[in-house]
Enzyme design. Structure first.
Site, PDB file in Angstrom:
ATOM      1  N   TRP A 154     -18.520  47.796   6.129  1.00 13.49           N
ATOM      2  CA  TRP A 154     -18.307  48.403   7.446  1.00 13.49           C
ATOM      3  C   TRP A 154     -16.943  48.065   8.020  1.00 13.49           C
ATOM      4  O   TRP A 154     -16.386  48.834   8.811  1.00 13.49           O
ATOM      5  CB  TRP A 154     -19.455  48.057   8.398  1.00 13.49           C
ATOM      6  CG  TRP A 154     -20.715  48.725   7.920  1.00 13.49           C
ATOM      7  CD1 TRP A 154     -21.817  48.123   7.373  1.00 13.49           C
ATOM      8  CD2 TRP A 154     -20.979  50.137   7.875  1.00 13.49           C
ATOM      9  NE1 TRP A 154     -22.741  49.074   6.996  1.00 13.49           N
ATOM     10  CE2 TRP A 154     -22.260  50.310   7.300  1.00 13.49           C
ATOM     11  CE3 TRP A 154     -20.258  51.276   8.269  1.00 13.49           C
ATOM     12  CZ2 TRP A 154     -22.828  51.577   7.108  1.00 13.49           C
ATOM     13  CZ3 TRP A 154     -20.830  52.540   8.070  1.00 13.49           C
ATOM     14  CH2 TRP A 154     -22.101  52.681   7.505  1.00 13.49           C
ATOM     15  N   ASP A 197     -17.387  45.005  15.951  1.00 15.91           N
ATOM     16  CA  ASP A 197     -18.515  45.875  15.628  1.00 15.91           C
ATOM     17  C   ASP A 197     -19.756  44.993  15.519  1.00 15.91           C
ATOM     18  O   ASP A 197     -19.901  44.227  14.574  1.00 15.91           O
ATOM     19  CB  ASP A 197     -18.229  46.589  14.296  1.00 15.91           C
ATOM     20  CG  ASP A 197     -19.378  47.469  13.836  1.00 15.91           C
ATOM     21  OD1 ASP A 197     -20.432  47.478  14.503  1.00 15.91           O
ATOM     22  OD2 ASP A 197     -19.213  48.148  12.794  1.00 15.91           O
ATOM     23  N   LYS A 204     -30.486  49.575  15.389  1.00 16.68           N
ATOM     24  CA  LYS A 204     -30.955  48.361  14.720  1.00 16.68           C
ATOM     25  C   LYS A 204     -31.674  47.484  15.763  1.00 16.68           C
ATOM     26  O   LYS A 204     -32.885  47.476  15.820  1.00 16.68           O
ATOM     27  CB  LYS A 204     -29.802  47.616  14.046  1.00 16.68           C
ATOM     28  CG  LYS A 204     -29.234  48.415  12.833  1.00 16.68           C
ATOM     29  CD  LYS A 204     -27.819  48.751  13.057  1.00 16.68           C
ATOM     30  CE  LYS A 204     -27.024  49.371  11.939  1.00 16.68           C
ATOM     31  NZ  LYS A 204     -27.620  50.016  10.819  1.00 16.68           N
TER      32      LYS A 204
HETATM   33  C1  LIG Z   1     -22.068  47.227  10.976  1.00 17.98           C
HETATM   34  C2  LIG Z   1     -22.133  48.727  11.029  1.00 17.98           C
HETATM   35  N1  LIG Z   1     -21.091  49.400  11.552  1.00 17.98           N
HETATM   36  C3  LIG Z   1     -21.085  50.748  11.613  1.00 17.98           C
HETATM   37  C4  LIG Z   1     -22.152  51.482  11.137  1.00 17.98           C
HETATM   38  C5  LIG Z   1     -22.101  52.980  11.240  1.00 17.98           C
HETATM   39  O1  LIG Z   1     -22.974  53.327  12.259  1.00 17.98           O
HETATM   40  P1  LIG Z   1     -23.326  54.852  12.618  1.00 17.98           P
HETATM   41  O2  LIG Z   1     -24.158  55.359  11.492  1.00 17.98           O
HETATM   42  O3  LIG Z   1     -24.077  54.697  13.905  1.00 17.98           O
HETATM   43  O4  LIG Z   1     -22.060  55.593  12.779  1.00 17.98           O
HETATM   44  C6  LIG Z   1     -23.255  50.833  10.587  1.00 17.98           C
HETATM   45  C7  LIG Z   1     -24.405  51.601  10.066  1.00 17.98           C
HETATM   46  O5  LIG Z   1     -25.328  51.087   9.507  1.00 17.98           O
HETATM   47  C8  LIG Z   1     -23.242  49.414  10.529  1.00 17.98           C
HETATM   48  O6  LIG Z   1     -24.266  48.751   9.992  1.00 17.98           O
END
Ligand SMILES: Cc1ncc(COP(=O)(O)O)c(C=O)c1O
Length: 361
Positions: A102, A172, A196
């Site tokens: 991520w 994040d 989550k």
């Molecule tokens: C740590 C993290 N950042 C970003 C995301 C991306 O999130 P989204 O699908 O809401 O764009 C996720 C998705 O699982 C994630 O776990």
């Protein structure tokens, strides 16, 4: 009806009491003669829901008044793309600390609009550890420093995110927000997709220090402008009102359960139980993350013989343990232990793993 233990990384398990409340108000909400799905987001009934959700989130996370809370659609990925447009000048540098999948995504989303630099990365070691502060090469002129608090796929988590120096730290927290007490004031901004720990998919939270909203950023449409979003209480256009409502119910549930201090205790016990089972299996199961960097929320693990993966998943499903398949990037298994996962669920998983080892070992 049977509700199994759902180890999905997101959208993930929600508290049953939240789902029941949502169900009860689905047809008619709070005496307004219509479902909350059917009423205007600008009417008094929904505004009260939206404001209460924000007030409760502020209480849960101890968010000070000099931070705005913005609710948007588009997921955490859209926030990643909007960070440079809002907080970096054209051509300015932004530093990214990459500790997993991520972190790489955040960098990729920002790259078209900023001089995105890798300040540190643990990729060479397979993301089994965090890139410690001593390895960070920060730019003198960076608009911000970006970190991923918890890597949902690689299962590595910062427990005490280092200071970033002059540039504000943007984190994040999609997969670990509200899992333990958090000092918001360390950060310029924190963002999280709700699916989550905060509730349902379809809504994303950005907590941002108000002085950062004064930055000019880059030319952008008003709808992509966080300053405008904050000024309009996240209602520049029609917000995902149902998701906002269910987020509010989930936040209220966390407060009623004892808040983030209580979830920190539960989450520590759940993670300790599962890691002990993995480490105590004599190599039958293994987790490859360095102990100090292990995530409490997402636990990837591998069977000693990958040929058993399919059988493991099928038998787990039979035993009422859902969504244990690892992400395709890593393979193997992954158990996500968010706030709504009860300790009984982790105990059931551990019992199943031990019994599986006895039968197939
Ligand atoms: C740590 C993290 N950042 C970003 C995301 C991306 O999130 P989204 O699908 O809401 O764009 C996720 C998705 O699982 C994630 O776990």
């Amino acid at each position: 009806m049977s509700r199994d233990f759902n180890f999905s990384p997101g959208p993930s398990m929600l508290p049953e009491s939240v789902l029941r409340q949502a169900q009860a108000t689905m047809l008619e909400f709070d005496g307004c003669g219509a479902s909350i799905l059917e009423i205007s987001h600008r009417g008094a009934d929904f505004l009260a829901v939206a404001r209460q959700a924000e007030a409760d989130l502020r209480r849960l996370l101890s968010i000070p008044d000099d931070y705005a809370v913005i609710f948007t659609a588009g997921g955490a990925t859209t926030v990643q793309a909007l960070l440079p447009l809002n907080f970096a000048a054209p051509g300015q540098a932004a530093d990214y600390v990459v500790s997993g999948h991520w972190g790489k995504t955040a960098l990729k989303q920002a790259a078209p609009c900023v001089d995105a630099r890798i300040a540190a990365s643990s990729e060479a070691g397979g993301f089994h550890d965090l890139p410690g502060r001593a390895q960070w090469r920060l730019s003198a002129d960076a608009a911000y420093v970006h970190v991923t608090a918890n890597e949902t796929i690689h299962g590595v988590e910062w427990r005490d995110i280092p200071e970033s120096g002059n540039a504000p730290l943007i984190a994040d927290f999609s997969s670990s927000i509200a899992s333990e007490p958090l000092d918001v004031t360390k950060f310029g901004a924190i963002y999280a997709g709700a699916q989550k720990n905060l509730g349902p998919v379809g809504i994303t939270v950005l907590i941002v220090r108000r002085d950062l909203l004064q930055r000019d950023g880059q030319p952008r449409a008003p709808i992509l402008d966080y300053r405008a979003q904050a000024a309009s209480e996240s209602m520049l256009n029609t917000p995902p009102s149902w998701n906002w409502y269910v987020l509010g119910l989930t936040v209220k549930w966390m407060l009623d359960e004892g808040g983030v201090e209580e979830f920190a205790r539960r989450n520590a016990r759940k993670a300790a139980l599962l890691y002990a089972a993995i480490d105590g299996s004599g190599g039958y199961y293994r987790n490859e993350v360095v102990a100090s960097a292990r995530s409490r929320m997402n636990v990837p693990f591998f069977l000693h013989d990958p040929a058993l993966d399919t059988v493991f998943l099928a038998e787990a499903r039979q035993a009422g343990l859902l969504a244990l398949k690892g992400h395709r990037v890593l393979g193997g298994m992954r158990a996500s232990l968010y706030n709504a996962m009860p300790e009984a669920g982790v105990q059931a998983l551990v019992d199943f793993m031990q019994e599986f080892q006895t039968r197939h070992g």
